[in-house]
Enzyme design. Structure first.
Site, PDB file in Angstrom:
ATOM      1  N   LEU A  29       0.811  -1.215   0.000  1.00  0.00           N
ATOM      2  CA  LEU A  29       0.000   0.000   0.000  1.00  0.00           C
ATOM      3  C   LEU A  29       0.845   1.265   0.000  1.00  0.00           C
ATOM      4  O   LEU A  29       1.879   1.337   0.658  1.00  0.00           O
ATOM      5  CB  LEU A  29      -0.901   0.032   1.243  1.00  0.00           C
ATOM      6  N   GLY A  32      -1.841   6.341  -2.374  1.00  0.00           N
ATOM      7  CA  GLY A  32      -2.969   6.202  -3.302  1.00  0.00           C
ATOM      8  C   GLY A  32      -4.032   5.265  -2.752  1.00  0.00           C
ATOM      9  O   GLY A  32      -5.225   5.589  -2.733  1.00  0.00           O
ATOM     10  N   HIS A  33      -3.595   4.104  -2.261  1.00  0.00           N
ATOM     11  CA  HIS A  33      -4.552   3.156  -1.661  1.00  0.00           C
ATOM     12  C   HIS A  33      -5.206   3.765  -0.424  1.00  0.00           C
ATOM     13  O   HIS A  33      -6.419   3.648  -0.214  1.00  0.00           O
ATOM     14  CB  HIS A  33      -3.846   1.877  -1.197  1.00  0.00           C
ATOM     15  N   GLN A  57      -4.255 -12.344 -13.012  1.00  0.00           N
ATOM     16  CA  GLN A  57      -4.128 -11.130 -13.814  1.00  0.00           C
ATOM     17  C   GLN A  57      -2.682 -10.845 -14.234  1.00  0.00           C
ATOM     18  O   GLN A  57      -2.405  -9.790 -14.801  1.00  0.00           O
ATOM     19  CB  GLN A  57      -4.752  -9.928 -13.095  1.00  0.00           C
ATOM     20  N   GLY A 144      -9.555   3.187  -8.024  1.00  0.00           N
ATOM     21  CA  GLY A 144      -8.805   4.378  -8.411  1.00  0.00           C
ATOM     22  C   GLY A 144      -8.830   4.630  -9.916  1.00  0.00           C
ATOM     23  O   GLY A 144      -8.837   3.695 -10.720  1.00  0.00           O
ATOM     24  N   LYS A 145      -8.817   5.921 -10.272  1.00  0.00           N
ATOM     25  CA  LYS A 145      -8.748   6.305 -11.685  1.00  0.00           C
ATOM     26  C   LYS A 145      -7.364   6.055 -12.276  1.00  0.00           C
ATOM     27  O   LYS A 145      -7.179   6.132 -13.481  1.00  0.00           O
ATOM     28  CB  LYS A 145      -9.075   7.796 -11.833  1.00  0.00           C
ATOM     29  N   ASP A 147      -5.954   3.337 -12.573  1.00  0.00           N
ATOM     30  CA  ASP A 147      -6.206   2.201 -13.478  1.00  0.00           C
ATOM     31  C   ASP A 147      -7.526   2.474 -14.197  1.00  0.00           C
ATOM     32  O   ASP A 147      -8.562   1.886 -13.887  1.00  0.00           O
ATOM     33  CB  ASP A 147      -6.250   0.895 -12.678  1.00  0.00           C
ATOM     34  N   SER A 183       2.486   0.915  -6.851  1.00  0.00           N
ATOM     35  CA  SER A 183       3.325  -0.067  -6.156  1.00  0.00           C
ATOM     36  C   SER A 183       4.591  -0.352  -6.957  1.00  0.00           C
ATOM     37  O   SER A 183       5.645  -0.635  -6.401  1.00  0.00           O
ATOM     38  CB  SER A 183       2.557  -1.364  -5.944  1.00  0.00           C
TER      39      SER A 183
HETATM   40  O1  PAF Z   1      -6.132  -2.640  -8.809  1.00  0.00           O
HETATM   41  C1  PAF Z   1      -5.736  -3.639  -8.180  1.00  0.00           C
HETATM   42  O2  PAF Z   1      -4.989  -3.549  -7.218  1.00  0.00           O
HETATM   43  C2  PAF Z   1      -6.170  -5.030  -8.651  1.00  0.00           C
HETATM   44  O3  PAF Z   1      -6.293  -5.080 -10.026  1.00  0.00           O
HETATM   45  C3  PAF Z   1      -7.463  -5.497  -7.960  1.00  0.00           C
HETATM   46  C4  PAF Z   1      -8.642  -4.625  -8.321  1.00  0.00           C
HETATM   47  C5  PAF Z   1      -7.273  -5.523  -6.449  1.00  0.00           C
HETATM   48  C6  PAF Z   1      -7.798  -6.930  -8.419  1.00  0.00           C
HETATM   49  O4  PAF Z   1      -6.782  -7.821  -8.101  1.00  0.00           O
END
Ligand code: PAF
Length: 275
Positions: A29, A32-33, A57, A144-145, A147, A183
Site C-alpha cells: 500500500l 494512493g490506496h 491477472q 482508483g482512476k 487504473d 506499487s
Molecule cells: O487494482 C488492483 O490492485 C487489482 O487489479 C485489484 C482490483 C485488487 C484486483 O486484483
C-alpha cells in the site's frame, strides 16, 4: 482491525455489519490506496478491504513472483485509516482448484490499450473482482482512476451483471513532481525515479494540445511517444480516448482522457489525465 483468511470467517464477521464499503487491493500500500480507503470510510457502516495478489491477472512473463508482499506494513496502514475488516486469503482459499470459470470482458474494451500489451489481464481482474464481490457483498466499492481502463471494466461488469454495488472512482494521487503513485514505482532506481515524471509531463502536453483545440490527435500522441523515446523510454501507447468507453473519439467529442504506458528500464508505468 479484524483480519480474516477464510471466506467463511469473513462472511460470518460481516453478518449484521450494515452497509459495507469495500476497497480491494493487492497490497504494498501507498498513499494512493490509503486515499481510496479514506474516501470509502464514510460511505458505509463498515470498511472492508482485501489483500490478495491475484495470479490470474499476471502474464507468464510478468512480476507475479516478485510483486512486493508487505503484509505487516499494509495491515498497519489499513488499521490506521480505519479498515474494520481485512480479507487476506491465501491462494488455496481463493483458488482451491485451478479457476475454471472466468469473467471475460468484451474484447473491444479489454483487448485495447492495457489489454493489448497485457493479454488476459482484464479477464483475470474481472474474475477476481467478481469473486471478491461475491464474498464481500459490498454496497459500495472504490476503485482508483489511476487504473482507468480497469475502472471502466468494473463499472460495466457491475452494470451488465446487475450487481447492487455502487462503483465510486477515486482520484489519482501524485508525488510532488507529478509521478502517479504506484506499487511498481518501488522497482525504479534513483536515476529512473528522477526520470519517471516525464510520462506525466508527456501526457500533460497532449492534454494541453487537446484543450488548445488541436484536432490531429495522432500528431499529439506521436509527439509524446517520441519525447519519451528520446529519453530512453520504450513507450507502448499514448492515446486520446473517450472517457466513457475508451473508444476513439469523433471530431468535436468532449469528455476525453489521455492514457499512456511506457517501459522505463524494466519497469512498466501507466498514467492518464482526463481532459
Ligand atoms: O487494482 C488492483 O490492485 C487489482 O487489479 C485489484 C482490483 C485488487 C484486483 O486484483
Amino acid at each position: 482491525m479484524d483480519i480474516h483468511t477464510t471466506i467463511a470467517g469473513f462472511r460470518a464477521a460481516l453478518q449484521g455489519a450494515g452497509r459495507v464499503a469495500f476497497v480491494p487491493t493487492m497490497g504494498n500500500l501507498h498513499e494512493g490506496h490509503v486515499t481510496l480507503m479514506r474516501q470509502a470510510k464514510p460511505l458505509g457502516d463498515c470498511l472492508a478491504s482485501s489483500l490478495f495478489v491475484n495470479r490470474l491477472q499476471f502474464g507468464p512473463k510478468e512480476d507475479f513472483g516478485t510483486y512486493p508482499r508487505t503484509f505487516a506494513a499494509d495491515c498497519e496502514k489499513m488499521a490506521a485509516v480505519g479498515v474494520d475488516h481485512l480479507f487476506a486469503p491465501d491462494e488455496k482459499e481463493m483458488y482451491p482448484a485451478p479457476q475454471a470459470y472466468f469473467v471475460s470482458p468484451d474484447a473491444a474494451q479489454a483487448d485495447i490499450l492495457e489489454g493489448e500489451f497485457r493479454p488476459g489481464f482484464f479477464r483475470g481482474v474481472a474474475t477476481v473482482v467478481m469473486k471478491l464481490f461475491s464474498i464481500v457483498q459490498p454496497q459500495v466499492a472504490v476503485f482508483g482512476k489511476k487504473d482507468y481502463q480497469q475502472l471502466m471494466i468494473i463499472r460495466n461488469l457491475v452494470r451488465e451483471f446487475a450487481l447492487p454495488i455502487a462503483i465510486v472512482p477515486g482520484e489519482t494521487v501524485r508525488a510532488e513532481d507529478g509521478l502517479a503513485l504506484s506499487s511498481r514505482n518501488g522497482y525504479l532506481s534513483a536515476a529512473e525515479r528522477a526520470e519517471a515524471p516525464r510520462l506525466y509531463r508527456a501526457l500533460e502536453a497532449v492534454r494541453q494540445g487537446v484543450r488548445a483545440g488541436e484536432r490531429d490527435l495522432a500528431r499529439l500522441e506521436q509527439g509524446a511517444m517520441a519525447e519519451l523515446r528520446a529519453h530512453g523510454w520504450i513507450p507502448q501507447y499514448v492515446a486520446v480516448r473517450k472517457q466513457l468507453d475508451l473508444q476513439l473519439p469523433a471530431a468535436h467529442d468532449s469528455g476525453l482522457v489521455v492514457l499512456g504506458a511506457a517501459l522505463l528500464g524494466s519497469t512498466r508505468l501507466i498514467d492518464n489525465l482526463e481532459v
